[in-house]
Design a protein around this motif. Structure first.
Motif, PDB file in Angstrom:
ATOM      1  N   UNK A 227       0.857  -1.180   0.000  1.00 46.27           N
ATOM      2  CA  UNK A 227       0.000   0.000   0.000  1.00 46.27           C
ATOM      3  C   UNK A 227       0.897   1.235   0.000  1.00 46.27           C
ATOM      4  N   UNK A 228       0.834   1.996  -1.080  1.00 48.16           N
ATOM      5  CA  UNK A 228       1.654   3.195  -1.204  1.00 48.16           C
ATOM      6  C   UNK A 228       0.982   4.350  -0.474  1.00 48.16           C
ATOM      7  N   UNK A 229       1.783   5.131   0.199  1.00 48.11           N
ATOM      8  CA  UNK A 229       1.295   6.295   0.931  1.00 48.11           C
ATOM      9  C   UNK A 229       1.565   7.537   0.089  1.00 48.11           C
ATOM     10  N   UNK A 230       0.622   7.876  -0.725  1.00 44.40           N
ATOM     11  CA  UNK A 230       0.804   9.006  -1.632  1.00 44.40           C
ATOM     12  C   UNK A 230       1.035   8.534  -3.047  1.00 44.40           C
ATOM     13  N   UNK A 231       2.069   9.085  -3.689  1.00 47.92           N
ATOM     14  CA  UNK A 231       2.337   8.778  -5.092  1.00 47.92           C
ATOM     15  C   UNK A 231       2.762   7.324  -5.263  1.00 47.92           C
ATOM     16  N   UNK A 232       2.471   6.776  -6.447  1.00 47.71           N
ATOM     17  CA  UNK A 232       2.818   5.405  -6.794  1.00 47.71           C
ATOM     18  C   UNK A 232       3.813   5.424  -7.949  1.00 47.71           C
ATOM     19  N   UNK A 233       4.916   4.678  -7.850  1.00 43.55           N
ATOM     20  CA  UNK A 233       5.880   4.668  -8.957  1.00 43.55           C
ATOM     21  C   UNK A 233       5.297   3.959 -10.174  1.00 43.55           C
ATOM     22  N   UNK A 234       5.815   4.227 -11.367  1.00 38.66           N
ATOM     23  CA  UNK A 234       5.360   3.507 -12.561  1.00 38.66           C
ATOM     24  C   UNK A 234       5.619   2.009 -12.415  1.00 38.66           C
ATOM     25  N   UNK A 235       4.767   1.229 -13.038  1.00 37.73           N
ATOM     26  CA  UNK A 235       4.922  -0.221 -12.933  1.00 37.73           C
ATOM     27  C   UNK A 235       6.280  -0.687 -13.432  1.00 37.73           C
ATOM     28  N   UNK A 236       6.807  -0.042 -14.458  1.00 40.01           N
ATOM     29  CA  UNK A 236       8.082  -0.482 -15.020  1.00 40.01           C
ATOM     30  C   UNK A 236       9.239  -0.305 -14.032  1.00 40.01           C
ATOM     31  N   UNK A 237       9.046   0.549 -13.011  1.00 39.68           N
ATOM     32  CA  UNK A 237      10.090   0.782 -12.019  1.00 39.68           C
ATOM     33  C   UNK A 237       9.901  -0.055 -10.756  1.00 39.68           C
ATOM     34  N   UNK A 238       8.894  -0.885 -10.728  1.00 43.24           N
ATOM     35  CA  UNK A 238       8.629  -1.675  -9.522  1.00 43.24           C
ATOM     36  C   UNK A 238       9.484  -2.949  -9.530  1.00 43.24           C
ATOM     37  N   UNK A 239      10.723  -2.810  -9.146  1.00 43.59           N
ATOM     38  CA  UNK A 239      11.643  -3.939  -8.989  1.00 43.59           C
ATOM     39  C   UNK A 239      11.881  -4.129  -7.496  1.00 43.59           C
ATOM     40  N   UNK A 240      11.337  -5.219  -6.956  1.00 41.68           N
ATOM     41  CA  UNK A 240      11.505  -5.530  -5.537  1.00 41.68           C
ATOM     42  C   UNK A 240      12.711  -6.457  -5.398  1.00 41.68           C
ATOM     43  N   UNK A 241      13.740  -5.963  -4.742  1.00 42.02           N
ATOM     44  CA  UNK A 241      15.029  -6.645  -4.723  1.00 42.02           C
ATOM     45  C   UNK A 241      15.038  -7.812  -3.757  1.00 42.02           C
ATOM     46  N   UNK A 242      15.563  -8.930  -4.224  1.00 43.90           N
ATOM     47  CA  UNK A 242      15.721 -10.130  -3.411  1.00 43.90           C
ATOM     48  C   UNK A 242      17.162 -10.606  -3.451  1.00 43.90           C
ATOM     49  N   UNK A 243      17.397 -11.923  -3.463  1.00 38.41           N
ATOM     50  CA  UNK A 243      18.773 -12.444  -3.470  1.00 38.41           C
ATOM     51  C   UNK A 243      19.544 -12.014  -4.715  1.00 38.41           C
ATOM     52  N   UNK A 290      14.673 -12.612   3.826  1.00 40.33           N
ATOM     53  CA  UNK A 290      14.630 -11.517   2.874  1.00 40.33           C
ATOM     54  C   UNK A 290      13.481 -10.556   3.169  1.00 40.33           C
ATOM     55  N   UNK A 291      13.793  -9.276   3.152  1.00 36.68           N
ATOM     56  CA  UNK A 291      12.788  -8.224   3.255  1.00 36.68           C
ATOM     57  C   UNK A 291      12.685  -7.564   1.885  1.00 36.68           C
ATOM     58  N   UNK A 292      11.586  -7.798   1.206  1.00 43.50           N
ATOM     59  CA  UNK A 292      11.441  -7.319  -0.157  1.00 43.50           C
ATOM     60  C   UNK A 292      11.105  -5.828  -0.143  1.00 43.50           C
ATOM     61  N   UNK A 293      11.966  -5.022  -0.770  1.00 51.56           N
ATOM     62  CA  UNK A 293      11.749  -3.585  -0.886  1.00 51.56           C
ATOM     63  C   UNK A 293      12.108  -3.165  -2.302  1.00 51.56           C
ATOM     64  N   UNK A 294      11.584  -2.005  -2.689  1.00 49.09           N
ATOM     65  CA  UNK A 294      11.907  -1.465  -4.000  1.00 49.09           C
ATOM     66  C   UNK A 294      13.361  -1.005  -4.042  1.00 49.09           C
ATOM     67  N   UNK A 295      13.968  -1.081  -5.235  1.00 50.34           N
ATOM     68  CA  UNK A 295      15.287  -0.464  -5.439  1.00 50.34           C
ATOM     69  C   UNK A 295      15.130   1.047  -5.491  1.00 50.34           C
ATOM     70  N   UNK A 333      13.847   4.955  -3.386  1.00 51.56           N
ATOM     71  CA  UNK A 333      14.167   5.946  -4.416  1.00 51.56           C
ATOM     72  C   UNK A 333      14.507   5.200  -5.703  1.00 51.56           C
ATOM     73  N   UNK A 334      13.625   5.188  -6.697  1.00 49.56           N
ATOM     74  CA  UNK A 334      13.940   4.494  -7.956  1.00 49.56           C
ATOM     75  C   UNK A 334      15.160   5.061  -8.672  1.00 49.56           C
ATOM     76  N   UNK A 335      15.510   6.327  -8.412  1.00 45.34           N
ATOM     77  CA  UNK A 335      16.697   6.917  -9.018  1.00 45.34           C
ATOM     78  C   UNK A 335      17.832   6.882  -7.990  1.00 45.34           C
ATOM     79  N   UNK A 336      18.889   6.156  -8.313  1.00 45.54           N
ATOM     80  CA  UNK A 336      19.979   6.000  -7.356  1.00 45.54           C
ATOM     81  C   UNK A 336      21.263   5.622  -8.105  1.00 45.54           C
TER      82      UNK A 336
END
Length: 665
Positions: A227-243, A290-295, A333-336
């Motif tokens: 559940x995003x609190x406010x703005x939602x990133x574009x789907x193409x940027x939704x990379x949830x980092x794992x191993x 693993x704690x899945x979070x966006x890059x 932060x998708x930009x890093x």
């Protein structure tokens, strides 16, 4: 058949009902039990039902011993142990079924009841979903009905009467259940989740074997909700980092096993910029840390009961495996920018290639280097060239690539030209390393789908994905998703590969194309509420509840004090109700006692336990007695043992008693 069932003796009828309840308790575990266990339990229950239907004798103990030996041997052969969650549940299911074959007395039935309660609870070892909870509520009412029925007096009391009593018992216990749920200290589960059993299914694993799976089954189960609190990133940027996998031995990718000393290994060197996105994750149990979070996520996720740490590859991990549903907050932060800007010794780890594997891929790298413009090209130019080859070389994204041989990259680039994301990412990384470009594989989840009912984003196991990261001078590690070159719909428009819908789903889609999707969204939103408010009710929420009750700094002692206070209050309330119930007298008995006193006042010999009919006969011996009084006593007897409107007639009888003349006028 209904007539025969109605005419069965009570013990046979009660046995058939109990067998039905046991079958309902076992049914949700059929897909998790070994086939032999399901067949044995079903056959034993059916056998016991036939014996009850035909009023036949039970089998001898030799039969039970033989079946018990078979069950023990089957459990051992299936799990190589008799202990643990899976083996224990299998064994308890068989014991529950076998116990029905020696149900000769009420004490045997009691053993079955309590075995049934334990087997019912074992369903929650595997699933705590709303559907499982609803099924177990039905099972609970069924077992309570059978238990109440076993305590009812002789005769043929209707099962509906026992069911009503069981329902009232459950309803009366609901407040105590709610209090225990909210205040009983949270402890770890009895058993953890099983080890990695994702082979052949979509999802994440602690290592990645390339080419050993002929076909991949899409696992549609939910991995997490966001559940995003406010703005939602574009789907193409939704990379949830794992191993992150950097070591390859020719067959299997694993996390980095560097031979360099710690001071020479790479550090995160993370710098974020651009818009930040805050969100809340509800992560399903996976027995992994693993704690899945966006890059990329520079700050540790806020997760109560765990401590989190980030590795040099930006992967966040908890201090212990996630063995239960958890919820945490994160800001990404998708930009890093990540990694060293200039060449470093530690980058050599990401150039290693196992000797003797994929010779044609090495030759392909040499051929690319000989092309004009690529001999001295930088990493970005080489990446563009390989991505162009993927786009134009006839490569295909499929879930059924077949089993690969020893040289997996060679087969992908030159022979099969087909695979799912792990084949594509692995072959891409190996080729980039052969081109002297540091590269590694990142796994996780990509994309998701918003639920229009509750606005949560749903990420499924089928969204598991593998992509690459390439090191570029001046930029650090840069994400490259080679699958997007083969199948742009996988990461762009999200045209996922999907399993063939079943017959029912096809029929519903034919009637209303969006009906199945809407129904699924509604169910998942409802199940999400269950997860958020029930399964995710943690110790932290208990402390928040105590704060709302006025405790400034609550701890487990305050929790115990409140819980004990509620238990004492409930006990005192029950004792008070019992005392008040004893003080209350049956109105019929009060009327009878008044009648006895009136007849005794006439000088007639009235015994203490004299019944209405005995009083009527006693009055008839006195010529002064009023015939209406005799008739009233007979009506009072009929109220007790007849089928009239007892409440209304009894009120009328008590009114008549006030003006009754016991002597003839």
């Amino acid at each position: 058949m209904l007539q025969r069932l109605h005419n069965l003796p009570r013990d046979a009828r009660d046995t058939l009902f109990l067998l039905g309840v046991i079958a309902w308790v076992i049914l949700p575990q059929i897909d998790r039990l070994p086939l032999w266990c399901s067949l044995m339990a079903g056959a034993v229950l059916l056998w016991r039902g036939v014996l009850a239907w035909g009023s036949r004798p039970l089998p001898s103990r030799w039969w039970l011993l033989a079946l018990l030996a078979l069950a023990t041997a089957g459990t051992w052969m299936s799990y190589r142990t008799l202990l643990g969650r899976d083996a224990g549940v299998t064994f308890i299911v068989v014991l529950l079924a076998l116990k029905t074959l020696e149900m000769r007395a009420r004490r045997d039935a009691f053993v079955i009841f309590f075995l049934g309660f334990f087997t019912m609870l074992s369903n929650f070892f595997f699933s705590q979903s709303l559907l499982t909870a609803a099924a177990m509520v039905v099972a609970l009412l069924g077992l309570l009905t059978a238990l109440v029925n076993s305590h009812m007096p002789v005769g043929r009391p209707p099962l509906m009467q026992a069911a009503r009593t069981a329902a009232w018992m459950a309803l009366a216990g609901a407040p105590i259940m709610a209090a225990l749920f909210m205040l009983f200290p949270r402890i770890a589960p009895l058993w953890g989740l099983p080890g990695d059993a994702m082979s052949g299914r979509s999802g994440l694993s602690g290592q990645m074997q390339v080419g050993t799976i002929a076909s991949l089954a899409l696992d549609d189960s939910i991995a997490m909700r966001i559940r995003f609190e406010g703005a939602t990133p574009p789907q193409r940027d939704m990379y949830f980092r794992g191993p992150v996998f950097s070591s390859f031995d020719g067959k299997e990718w694993r996390p980095l096993r560097s031979a360099f000393p710690q001071r020479m290994q790479l550090q995160p060197d993370l710098a974020v910029q651009g818009p930040a996105y805050s969100y809340q994750v509800t992560l399903a149990a996976n027995n992994r840390p693993w704690l899945m979070v966006l890059d990329a996520t520079p700050q540790a996720p806020e997760i109560r009961g765990y401590s989190a740490s980030m590795g040099p590859d930006l992967q966040w991990q908890a201090n212990q495996p996630i063995a239960d549903l958890v919820r945490y907050r994160a800001t990404s932060y998708p930009e890093y920018r990540h990694g060293p800007n200039r060449l470093a010794v530690g980058l050599q780890d990401y150039l290693d290639l196992p000797p003797g594997f994929n010779p044609r891929t090495l030759q392909l790298a040499a051929d690319l280097r000989r092309q004009p413009g690529l001999a001295t090209a930088g990493a970005q130019t080489l990446v563009d060239a390989v991505m162009d080859k993927l786009r134009t070389g006839g490569y295909e994204y499929t879930l059924e690539p077949g089993v690969y041989g020893t040289h997996t990259a060679d087969e992908f680039w030159f022979d099969r030209k087909a695979g799912f994301c792990e084949h594509i990412a692995s072959s891409f990384v190996l080729l980039m390393r052969a081109l002297d470009v540091p590269a590694r594989i990142v796994t996780g989840y990509q994309g998701g789908q918003v639920n229009n009912v509750d606005s949560f984003w749903t990420v499924r196991q089928s969204d598991a994905h593998a992509w690459a990261e390439v090191w570029m001078a001046g930029r650090g590690w840069v994400r490259v998703d080679p699958t997007s070159a083969v199948s742009p719909g996988r990461t762009g428009t999200f045209q996922r590969l999907a399993p063939q819908p079943g017959v029912l789903a096809q029929a519903l889609n034919a009637v209303s194309p969006g009906f199945t999707l809407n129904l699924r969204a509604l169910w998942e939103a409802t199940n999400n509420r269950w997860n958020q408010w029930v399964l995710n009710y943690s110790q932290a929420k208990q402390m928040d509840l105590l704060r709302n009750l006025g405790f400034s700094a609550p701890d487990w002692q305050d929790l115990s004090t409140v819980l004990i206070g509620l238990i004492v209050a409930a006990s005192l309330t029950g004792a008070g109700w019992n005392w008040w119930s004893r003080l209350r007298r049956d109105p019929w008995l009060q009327a009878l006692e008044t009648a006895r006193e009136q007849v005794k006042a006439l000088g007639l010999p009235v015994e203490p336990g004299c019944t209405p009919r005995a009083l009527a006969l006693l009055l008839q011996t006195d010529p002064r007695a009023n015939p209406l009084a005799v008739q009233w006593l007979l009506q009072l007897e009929a109220l007790r043992y007849g089928k009239a409107d007892v409440a209304g007639a009894l009120r009328t009888a008590r009114l008549q008693l006030r003006t009754m003349r016991w002597l003839s006028p």
